[in-house]
Motif scaffolding. Structure first.
Motif, PDB file in Angstrom:
ATOM      1  N   THR A  67       0.848  -1.190   0.000  1.00  0.00           N
ATOM      2  CA  THR A  67       0.000   0.000   0.000  1.00  0.00           C
ATOM      3  C   THR A  67       0.882   1.238   0.000  1.00  0.00           C
ATOM      4  O   THR A  67       1.928   1.256   0.661  1.00  0.00           O
ATOM      5  CB  THR A  67      -0.909   0.021   1.242  1.00  0.00           C
ATOM      6  OG1 THR A  67      -1.694  -1.172   1.257  1.00  0.00           O
ATOM      7  CG2 THR A  67      -1.821   1.233   1.238  1.00  0.00           C
ATOM      8  N   ALA A  68       0.469   2.272  -0.721  1.00  0.00           N
ATOM      9  CA  ALA A  68       1.222   3.523  -0.780  1.00  0.00           C
ATOM     10  C   ALA A  68       0.276   4.685  -0.494  1.00  0.00           C
ATOM     11  O   ALA A  68      -0.838   4.730  -1.030  1.00  0.00           O
ATOM     12  CB  ALA A  68       1.870   3.696  -2.151  1.00  0.00           C
ATOM     13  N   ILE A  69       0.720   5.608   0.350  1.00  0.00           N
ATOM     14  CA  ILE A  69      -0.127   6.760   0.704  1.00  0.00           C
ATOM     15  C   ILE A  69       0.636   8.056   0.500  1.00  0.00           C
ATOM     16  O   ILE A  69       1.859   8.115   0.623  1.00  0.00           O
ATOM     17  CB  ILE A  69      -0.630   6.674   2.167  1.00  0.00           C
ATOM     18  CG1 ILE A  69       0.537   6.720   3.148  1.00  0.00           C
ATOM     19  CG2 ILE A  69      -1.468   5.422   2.368  1.00  0.00           C
ATOM     20  CD1 ILE A  69       0.108   6.823   4.607  1.00  0.00           C
ATOM     21  N   ASP A  70      -0.106   9.109   0.199  1.00  0.00           N
ATOM     22  CA  ASP A  70       0.458  10.448   0.077  1.00  0.00           C
ATOM     23  C   ASP A  70      -0.676  11.451   0.245  1.00  0.00           C
ATOM     24  O   ASP A  70      -1.847  11.130  -0.028  1.00  0.00           O
ATOM     25  CB  ASP A  70       1.140  10.642  -1.282  1.00  0.00           C
ATOM     26  CG  ASP A  70       2.122  11.800  -1.275  1.00  0.00           C
ATOM     27  OD1 ASP A  70       3.319  11.556  -1.037  1.00  0.00           O
ATOM     28  OD2 ASP A  70       1.689  12.956  -1.473  1.00  0.00           O
ATOM     29  N   ALA A  71      -0.328  12.653   0.682  1.00  0.00           N
ATOM     30  CA  ALA A  71      -1.334  13.693   0.883  1.00  0.00           C
ATOM     31  C   ALA A  71      -1.639  14.471  -0.382  1.00  0.00           C
ATOM     32  O   ALA A  71      -2.591  15.254  -0.420  1.00  0.00           O
ATOM     33  CB  ALA A  71      -0.864  14.665   1.980  1.00  0.00           C
ATOM     34  N   ASN A  72      -0.845  14.265  -1.428  1.00  0.00           N
ATOM     35  CA  ASN A  72      -0.963  15.058  -2.651  1.00  0.00           C
ATOM     36  C   ASN A  72      -1.708  14.270  -3.729  1.00  0.00           C
ATOM     37  O   ASN A  72      -1.161  13.322  -4.302  1.00  0.00           O
ATOM     38  CB  ASN A  72       0.440  15.432  -3.136  1.00  0.00           C
ATOM     39  CG  ASN A  72       0.420  16.412  -4.297  1.00  0.00           C
ATOM     40  OD1 ASN A  72      -0.568  16.530  -5.003  1.00  0.00           O
ATOM     41  ND2 ASN A  72       1.514  17.102  -4.495  1.00  0.00           N
ATOM     42  N   PRO A  73      -2.942  14.649  -4.054  1.00  0.00           N
ATOM     43  CA  PRO A  73      -3.708  13.874  -5.045  1.00  0.00           C
ATOM     44  C   PRO A  73      -3.095  13.918  -6.438  1.00  0.00           C
ATOM     45  O   PRO A  73      -3.208  12.944  -7.192  1.00  0.00           O
ATOM     46  CB  PRO A  73      -5.090  14.539  -5.014  1.00  0.00           C
ATOM     47  CG  PRO A  73      -4.859  15.903  -4.453  1.00  0.00           C
ATOM     48  CD  PRO A  73      -3.717  15.768  -3.499  1.00  0.00           C
ATOM     49  N   ALA A  74      -2.436  15.017  -6.789  1.00  0.00           N
ATOM     50  CA  ALA A  74      -1.812  15.099  -8.112  1.00  0.00           C
ATOM     51  C   ALA A  74      -0.691  14.072  -8.253  1.00  0.00           C
ATOM     52  O   ALA A  74      -0.526  13.441  -9.307  1.00  0.00           O
ATOM     53  CB  ALA A  74      -1.278  16.513  -8.352  1.00  0.00           C
ATOM     54  N   MET A  75       0.089  13.901  -7.188  1.00  0.00           N
ATOM     55  CA  MET A  75       1.160  12.911  -7.219  1.00  0.00           C
ATOM     56  C   MET A  75       0.588  11.489  -7.309  1.00  0.00           C
ATOM     57  O   MET A  75       1.133  10.636  -8.021  1.00  0.00           O
ATOM     58  CB  MET A  75       2.024  13.051  -5.970  1.00  0.00           C
ATOM     59  CG  MET A  75       2.930  14.263  -5.946  1.00  0.00           C
ATOM     60  SD  MET A  75       4.255  14.194  -7.191  1.00  0.00           S
ATOM     61  CE  MET A  75       3.587  15.290  -8.454  1.00  0.00           C
ATOM     62  N   LEU A  76      -0.496  11.249  -6.609  1.00  0.00           N
ATOM     63  CA  LEU A  76      -1.111   9.920  -6.648  1.00  0.00           C
ATOM     64  C   LEU A  76      -1.664   9.606  -8.035  1.00  0.00           C
ATOM     65  O   LEU A  76      -1.568   8.469  -8.513  1.00  0.00           O
ATOM     66  CB  LEU A  76      -2.213   9.822  -5.600  1.00  0.00           C
ATOM     67  CG  LEU A  76      -1.736   9.855  -4.137  1.00  0.00           C
ATOM     68  CD1 LEU A  76      -2.930   9.942  -3.200  1.00  0.00           C
ATOM     69  CD2 LEU A  76      -0.898   8.621  -3.816  1.00  0.00           C
ATOM     70  N   ASP A  77      -2.227  10.609  -8.692  1.00  0.00           N
ATOM     71  CA  ASP A  77      -2.715  10.405 -10.060  1.00  0.00           C
ATOM     72  C   ASP A  77      -1.557  10.018 -10.981  1.00  0.00           C
ATOM     73  O   ASP A  77      -1.689   9.122 -11.822  1.00  0.00           O
ATOM     74  CB  ASP A  77      -3.403  11.670 -10.565  1.00  0.00           C
ATOM     75  CG  ASP A  77      -4.757  11.900  -9.921  1.00  0.00           C
ATOM     76  OD1 ASP A  77      -5.302  10.942  -9.330  1.00  0.00           O
ATOM     77  OD2 ASP A  77      -5.270  13.029  -9.997  1.00  0.00           O
ATOM     78  N   LYS A  78      -0.439  10.691 -10.826  1.00  0.00           N
ATOM     79  CA  LYS A  78       0.734  10.363 -11.639  1.00  0.00           C
ATOM     80  C   LYS A  78       1.215   8.952 -11.332  1.00  0.00           C
ATOM     81  O   LYS A  78       1.596   8.198 -12.240  1.00  0.00           O
ATOM     82  CB  LYS A  78       1.849  11.369 -11.371  1.00  0.00           C
ATOM     83  CG  LYS A  78       3.109  11.111 -12.191  1.00  0.00           C
ATOM     84  CD  LYS A  78       4.178  12.167 -11.945  1.00  0.00           C
ATOM     85  CE  LYS A  78       5.436  11.859 -12.755  1.00  0.00           C
ATOM     86  NZ  LYS A  78       6.502  12.869 -12.525  1.00  0.00           N
ATOM     87  N   ALA A  79       1.207   8.578 -10.051  1.00  0.00           N
ATOM     88  CA  ALA A  79       1.647   7.236  -9.665  1.00  0.00           C
ATOM     89  C   ALA A  79       0.768   6.166 -10.310  1.00  0.00           C
ATOM     90  O   ALA A  79       1.269   5.156 -10.808  1.00  0.00           O
ATOM     91  CB  ALA A  79       1.625   7.100  -8.142  1.00  0.00           C
ATOM     92  N   ARG A  80      -0.534   6.395 -10.320  1.00  0.00           N
ATOM     93  CA  ARG A  80      -1.443   5.397 -10.884  1.00  0.00           C
ATOM     94  C   ARG A  80      -1.275   5.274 -12.398  1.00  0.00           C
ATOM     95  O   ARG A  80      -1.495   4.196 -12.953  1.00  0.00           O
ATOM     96  CB  ARG A  80      -2.882   5.768 -10.546  1.00  0.00           C
ATOM     97  CG  ARG A  80      -3.206   5.681  -9.041  1.00  0.00           C
ATOM     98  CD  ARG A  80      -4.679   5.918  -8.779  1.00  0.00           C
ATOM     99  NE  ARG A  80      -5.004   5.897  -7.355  1.00  0.00           N
ATOM    100  CZ  ARG A  80      -5.196   6.987  -6.608  1.00  0.00           C
ATOM    101  NH1 ARG A  80      -5.112   8.194  -7.177  1.00  0.00           N
ATOM    102  NH2 ARG A  80      -5.462   6.875  -5.323  1.00  0.00           N
ATOM    103  N   ARG A  81      -0.876   6.353 -13.058  1.00  0.00           N
ATOM    104  CA  ARG A  81      -0.640   6.274 -14.510  1.00  0.00           C
ATOM    105  C   ARG A  81       0.594   5.443 -14.824  1.00  0.00           C
ATOM    106  O   ARG A  81       0.693   4.836 -15.888  1.00  0.00           O
ATOM    107  CB  ARG A  81      -0.498   7.678 -15.098  1.00  0.00           C
ATOM    108  CG  ARG A  81      -1.811   8.469 -15.136  1.00  0.00           C
ATOM    109  CD  ARG A  81      -1.702   9.687 -16.042  1.00  0.00           C
ATOM    110  NE  ARG A  81      -0.708  10.647 -15.573  1.00  0.00           N
ATOM    111  CZ  ARG A  81      -0.955  11.651 -14.724  1.00  0.00           C
ATOM    112  NH1 ARG A  81      -2.184  11.796 -14.243  1.00  0.00           N
ATOM    113  NH2 ARG A  81      -0.007  12.481 -14.353  1.00  0.00           N
TER     114      ARG A  81
END
Length: 501
Positions: free
Chosen positions: A138-152
């Motif tokens: 599992t990976a967590i972060d407070a920044n939704p933009a970074m998470l979107d990039k991670a999922r791509r």
């Protein structure tokens, strides 16, 4: 260009950032904070600050602030030594304790754009392919933009700069100027938007994780927020679970719930069997020592914050001691400043005599033990000094000074590996410890590890110019600051570093 918000508003903004996000900034960052406040407040800082103090914890504005105030740049196989320790030590250690069916639960906290958790997934597949079905990452972060990039899972060449060619060929396919991660690795990681500074009793459930990576996150937090975050992680880790922090981060002063580990040329932590107690974990690493059984958990009294004031501190302790001790003659009060001066002038017997005349209730005081160990070591009694250091480490497991003296003792015994490990431990636990860097640099040079030697000596030279005088008295071996600086410069000159560096 619009005017910056008032200083009072910038300071209030800093307080709100600390309260809402757990991020800490000193006075040198006030101008940056004022600039950010001006950009976010739409010309009305009063209204903006009032809203910031009451908006919901999941508000998008808080996440955008977190993104603006933290560094999100990362890359694959960053901190390769810790990745190796994870894949080759921590993961097999957890596998060995499971029945082959139970999941191995791993968390990447502050995952940014995903390079870290994806690296962990790749490293796990390559080191232990049999555990692929067991690994729950599992990976967590407070920044939704970074998470979107991670999922791509699409990355440029810069993110691949430390990726071994064989690994890139195995797990990525080229697509124009980008590289797309293999779907099997993408599916191995689940991403979630969370703020590590916020309490979440469900997510941080008791004993729900085996391994946690929390690299370069705590460094942004206030001390109170960092302590609370580590407590949540400790609660969520299983007994014996592992915690990896950034190279510049330690648990010293934050937690007593972990043992320090050292393998693969890196440091990390293992959770103790019982939180808040001093149970001893099995020896895991190549530190060359382990805490004394039944010893109290390490504290944050500091390894020797100011040895010159120790006599005054012991006076205060004596005032709070039982009446019999308080009524003792004034002559029984130790003169540690005198003992320290005697050590500096190489009057070792006199220094030890002053230490031995201490009242019994101070015999196990950490500052006293450290002064005694340093005196014994410098007098040539390395074996006795090591015994005292082990006693001190039983009281304070993260004591940098004890590791430094142990390293000196190991050198006297010709144990170069042990000396190097303890010098590294001292420098890791106290990043401002100039003398640990200096001795490590000299040791590396003797071992012909020239790049490592140059790096350590360069650090030592920078740190020596701000080193506390009391620490130089204790560990300087009788040499002055100027002499030690001159030694550093002479050694660096041999590497072609300018004399005035």
């Amino acid at each position: 260009m619009s005017a910056l918000p008032a200083l009072d508003d910038a300071m209030r903004f800093r307080d709100l950032v600390a309260a809402r996000l757990g991020l800490h900034f000193d006075d040198t960052k006030l101008l940056n904070l004022a600039t950010l406040l001006g950009a976010r407040c739409g010309g009305d800082s009063t209204r903006y600050l009032a809203a910031l103090g009451t908006m919901p914890a999941q508000a998008g504005e808080l996440y955008q602030l977190a993104a603006a105030l933290t560094v999100t740049e990362t890359y694959f196989y960053r901190a390769i030594d810790q990745i190796r320790a994870f894949a080759e030590f921590a993961l097999p250690a957890r596998l060995a304790l499971l029945d082959g069916q139970a999941p191995i639960r791993v968390l990447s906290a502050g995952c940014a754009s995903g390079e870290e958790p994806y690296t962990m997934a790749m490293a796990a597949r390559e080191a232990a392919p049999q555990c692929a079905q067991q690994l729950v990452l599992t990976a967590i972060d407070a920044n939704p933009a970074m998470l979107d990039k991670a999922r791509r899972a699409r990355y440029g060449r810069w993110a691949m700069r430390d990726l071994p060619e064989a690994t890139r060929a195995r797990w990525f396919r080229a697509d124009g100027d980008s590289f797309v991660l293999d779907e099997s690795i993408c599916k191995a990681v689940s991403f979630s938007q969370r703020n590590l500074a916020q309490e979440d009793a469900v997510f941080w459930g008791e004993s729900t994780l085996d391994i946690v990576f929390c690299r370069n996150v705590l460094m942004y937090f206030t001390p109170a927020q960092a302590q609370a975050a580590v407590a949540r992680i400790a609660r969520a880790l299983v007994p014996g679970g592992f915690l990896f922090l950034g190279h510049a981060e330690t648990l010293r002063g934050l937690s007593t719930d972990f043992h320090l580990c050292h393998t693969h040329e890196t440091f990390y932590y293992q959770r103790k069997p019982v939180l808040g107690q001093s149970e001893e974990a099995p020896p895991l690493a190549d530190l060359g020592w382990k805490p004394r059984p039944g010893a109290p958990a390490p504290g944050d009294t500091g390894w020797i914050d100011a040895i010159g004031s120790a006599a005054r501190r012991i006076d205060a302790l004596a005032a709070a001691a039982p009446r019999a001790a308080a009524a003792a003659p004034a002559a029984a009060t130790p003169d540690l400043q005198h003992a320290l001066a005697s050590l500096h002038s190489e009057q070792f017997a006199h220094s030890l005599d002053l230490i031995e005349r201490l009242p019994a209730q101070f015999a196990a005081d950490p500052d006293v033990l450290l002064l005694k160990a340093a005196t014994l070591c410098q007098s040539g009694a390395a074996a006795a000094a090591e015994t005292v250091c082990q006693q001190l480490l039983g009281l304070e497991e993260f004591n940098a000074g004890a590791h430094y003296v142990l390293a000196l003792c190991r050198e006297q015994h010709g144990d170069i590996h042990g000396a190097r490990t303890h010098y590294q431990s001292a420098a890791y636990l106290d990043p401002g410890f100039a003398l640990a860097r200096l001795r490590l640099g000299l040791l590396e040079r003797r071992q012909s590890r020239l790049e490592a030697a140059r790096r350590e000596l360069d650090q030592a030279l920078r740190l020596l110019q701000q080193e506390e005088a009391s620490r130089l008295l204790l560990f300087g071996g009788g040499f002055t600051r100027e002499t030690l600086i001159g030694l550093c410069r002479a050694e660096l000159a041999a590497f072609g570093v300018p004399h005035g560096h």
